[in-house]
Design a protein around this motif. Structure first.
Motif, PDB file in Angstrom:
ATOM      1  N   ILE A  14       0.703  -1.304  -0.049  1.00  0.00           N
ATOM      2  CA  ILE A  14      -0.199   0.332  -0.192  1.00  0.00           C
ATOM      3  C   ILE A  14       0.917   1.313   0.063  1.00  0.00           C
ATOM      4  O   ILE A  14       0.385   2.149  -0.639  1.00  0.00           O
ATOM      5  N   HIS A  15       1.842   1.511   0.696  1.00  0.00           N
ATOM      6  CA  HIS A  15       2.560   2.384   1.046  1.00  0.00           C
ATOM      7  C   HIS A  15       3.564   3.103  -0.750  1.00  0.00           C
ATOM      8  O   HIS A  15       4.030   4.049  -0.687  1.00  0.00           O
ATOM      9  N   GLY A  16       3.917   1.769  -0.495  1.00  0.00           N
ATOM     10  CA  GLY A  16       5.200   1.732  -1.655  1.00  0.00           C
ATOM     11  C   GLY A  16       4.469   1.807  -3.253  1.00  0.00           C
ATOM     12  O   GLY A  16       5.447   2.114  -3.644  1.00  0.00           O
ATOM     13  N   PHE A 134      -7.175   4.314  -6.226  1.00  0.00           N
ATOM     14  CA  PHE A 134      -8.518   3.237  -6.076  1.00  0.00           C
ATOM     15  C   PHE A 134      -8.088   1.998  -6.610  1.00  0.00           C
ATOM     16  O   PHE A 134      -8.313   0.752  -6.016  1.00  0.00           O
ATOM     17  N   ASN A 135      -6.528   1.293  -6.993  1.00  0.00           N
ATOM     18  CA  ASN A 135      -6.121   0.405  -7.686  1.00  0.00           C
ATOM     19  C   ASN A 135      -6.093  -0.042  -6.505  1.00  0.00           C
ATOM     20  O   ASN A 135      -5.568  -1.334  -6.300  1.00  0.00           O
ATOM     21  N   SER A 174      -5.836   5.023   3.005  1.00  0.00           N
ATOM     22  CA  SER A 174      -3.920   5.341   3.809  1.00  0.00           C
ATOM     23  C   SER A 174      -3.407   5.627   2.038  1.00  0.00           C
ATOM     24  O   SER A 174      -2.300   6.677   2.536  1.00  0.00           O
ATOM     25  N   LYS A 175      -3.783   4.977   1.362  1.00  0.00           N
ATOM     26  CA  LYS A 175      -2.394   5.706   0.312  1.00  0.00           C
ATOM     27  C   LYS A 175      -3.262   7.196  -0.150  1.00  0.00           C
ATOM     28  O   LYS A 175      -2.112   7.972  -0.635  1.00  0.00           O
ATOM     29  N   CYS A 184      -0.294   2.755   7.337  1.00  0.00           N
ATOM     30  CA  CYS A 184      -0.830   1.953   6.392  1.00  0.00           C
ATOM     31  C   CYS A 184      -1.655   0.532   7.729  1.00  0.00           C
ATOM     32  O   CYS A 184      -1.986  -0.395   7.449  1.00  0.00           O
ATOM     33  N   GLN A 185      -0.272  -0.616   8.392  1.00  0.00           N
ATOM     34  CA  GLN A 185      -0.663  -1.061   8.585  1.00  0.00           C
ATOM     35  C   GLN A 185      -1.473  -2.021   9.960  1.00  0.00           C
ATOM     36  O   GLN A 185      -2.173  -2.474   9.870  1.00  0.00           O
TER      37      GLN A 185
END
Length: 471
Positions: A14-16, A134-135, A174-175, A184-185
């Motif tokens: 998610i973060h990367g 979204f993705n 989160s993104k 995010c975790q």
């Protein structure tokens, strides 16, 4: 760095993930999903369940607010705007369906629309920022469903969007909000405690709340994570965590972001041409083929001469409703969809109005329907089929089979037909000019510099002659 857990690997994903990771196919497919979801959301604002959710949400107020789609005079805090718009999207069961089985877009898009409007105008959110978030929300749902063989079948216990959709909403938010990997975790962990709704409420007015709640609760999880709230950092690794929803849960640590491949690149979604449970679309397709043999030159179906109707379908009990008593039950009835198609030659939004469901000729025909469950016909959206046989009193039998209906990912809607569906759904709430402008913007979303252009159109007032009456 060696990742220690599945939960950590999803948080890192998610973060990367960056805009540069998006592929052309993912961009094109997700734009179709966004357009379709907006359309069914606008249509859903005309439903009774939407009005009930809307009235309930009036008790909330905030200095930060987002639009309820198509209703510029009614604004809510982002979490509740996401809730109400999510309810609208699933109010007719008209939203997209993925494989393994879930409705992926409805829990994610309302969150991103609400946030893009509520966040400070600087820095600007671009169309690519929106597509990426979204993705990410779609991808997390798909990854979670691939952790279970059970998830591939039509569900029996939990409604999937209320489970994976809640975490998809948390991931997308989160993104979009730029949370750290640790946040995010935590957002995923918090979202698990908000997830889940039993299948018993399928085919009722409560089912659309599953999507609305997934959107709201995922966004709440992201907000709480931003404030430092902590959860179990191994929640996706444990049977007592996310594994509580699946009997055969087998999570896997995801590969590094640099070797990431999108599930949407490999598996497209289905778009519905009429608002009912996806499995009924095979039934409608087969029934339409039989009807062509039975009915010529606009004649009526010979109901008096019909002995019995046999549907050979999967054993999916919550779509087995012999005599549906409401629009929501009719949307989840193999029997009703078969009879309506045989009688009318088409299925559309009005087909599920109560007076259509209660027609004497429909009730007569429903009494002649029998179900058979062939062993090879699994309750699985990728493999199921429908065979229908209509036996007449003179001994003649007419049989047709559908393996893939138009709109399924194996036989996708053309862009023209997807746009026509959007026009039909949105034109009751928006002017023709706004409808065409929305099509144009979504079609070129990756080039949009500022998403406020999109959110401004979502709050245009209804054309005055068809403003929906309040309760």
């Amino acid at each position: 760095m060696m990742l220690k857990s599945v939960t950590e690997s999803l948080a890192k994903l998610i973060h990367g993930l960056k805009v540069g990771h998006l592929t052309d196919r993912v961009i094109q497919r997700s734009k179709r999903m966004i357009l379709d979801t907006l359309g069914v959301g606008f249509l859903g604002t005309s439903t009774e369940v939407f009005h009930k959710a809307r009235e309930y949400s009036k008790i909330y107020s905030s200095n930060v607010s987002s639009t309820v789609w198509g209703q510029p005079d009614f604004r809510l805090p982002p979490t509740y705007a996401a809730f109400v718009n999510g309810v609208a999207i699933h109010s007719m069961d008209f939203d997209d369906t993925w494989y393994p089985a879930t409705h992926p877009s409805g829990a994610v898009l309302p969150v991103l629309m609400a946030l893009s409007e509520a966040l400070p105008p600087s820095p600007k959110c671009s169309g690519l920022d929106l597509l990426l978030a979204f993705n990410v929300g779609i991808e997390v749902q798909g990854r979670l469903m691939h952790f279970s063989k059970e998830a591939k079948d039509i569900p029996k216990r939990f409604h999937p969007p209320s489970v994976v959709g809640t975490l998809g909403s948390a991931a997308a938010a989160s993104k979009f909000l730029g949370l750290s990997m640790t946040e995010c975790q935590e957002a995923l962990a918090i979202a698990v405690s908000h997830a889940g709704a039993p299948m018993a409420n399928a085919a009722t007015q409560t089912k659309p709340l599953h999507i609305g709640n997934a959107a709201r609760h995922g966004l709440e999880a992201a907000f709480l994570a931003m404030l430092g709230l902590q959860g179990n950092k191994q929640v996706l690794d444990m049977e007592s965590g996310f594994g509580a929803f699946y009997a055969n849960y087998a999570p896997k640590i995801l590969p590094d972001v640099d070797s990431h491949t999108w599930l949407l690149d490999q598996q497209d979604v289905a778009f519905k041409l009429f608002p009912a449970h996806l499995a009924t679309h095979w039934v409608a397709d087969a029934a339409a083929s039989v009807r062509k043999q039975l009915v010529r030159d606009r004649a009526l179906l010979p109901t008096d001469h019909t002995e019995r109707i046999v549907l050979r379908i999967p054993d999916a009990q919550y779509v087995n409703r012999p005599f549906p008593d409401s629009e929501h039950e009719a949307r989840h009835s193999f029997q009703y969809v078969a009879c309506a198609m045989l009688l009318d030659g088409t299925i559309a939004v009005p087909s599920f109005h109560k007076h259509q469901v209660d027609r004497p000729r429909v009730r007569e025909l429903l009494g002649k329907v029998e179900l058979e469950h062939p062993r090879d016909n699994r309750p699985n959206f990728n493999t199921l089929y429908c065979e229908i046989s209509v036996a007449l009193k003179d001994g003649a039998i007419f049989t047709e089979r559908s393996d893939t209906f138009y709109g399924h990912w194996r036989k996708p809607l053309s862009q023209k037909d997807l746009q026509e569906k959007f026009r039909a759904n949105a034109c009751g709430m928006l002017s023709c000019h706004t409808v065409e402008r929305l099509i144009e913007i979504v079609e070129n979303l990756e080039d949009l510099e500022d998403c406020s252009v999109l959110t401004t159109l979502l709050k245009e007032p209804s054309p005055p002659e068809i403003v929906t009456k309040s309760l």
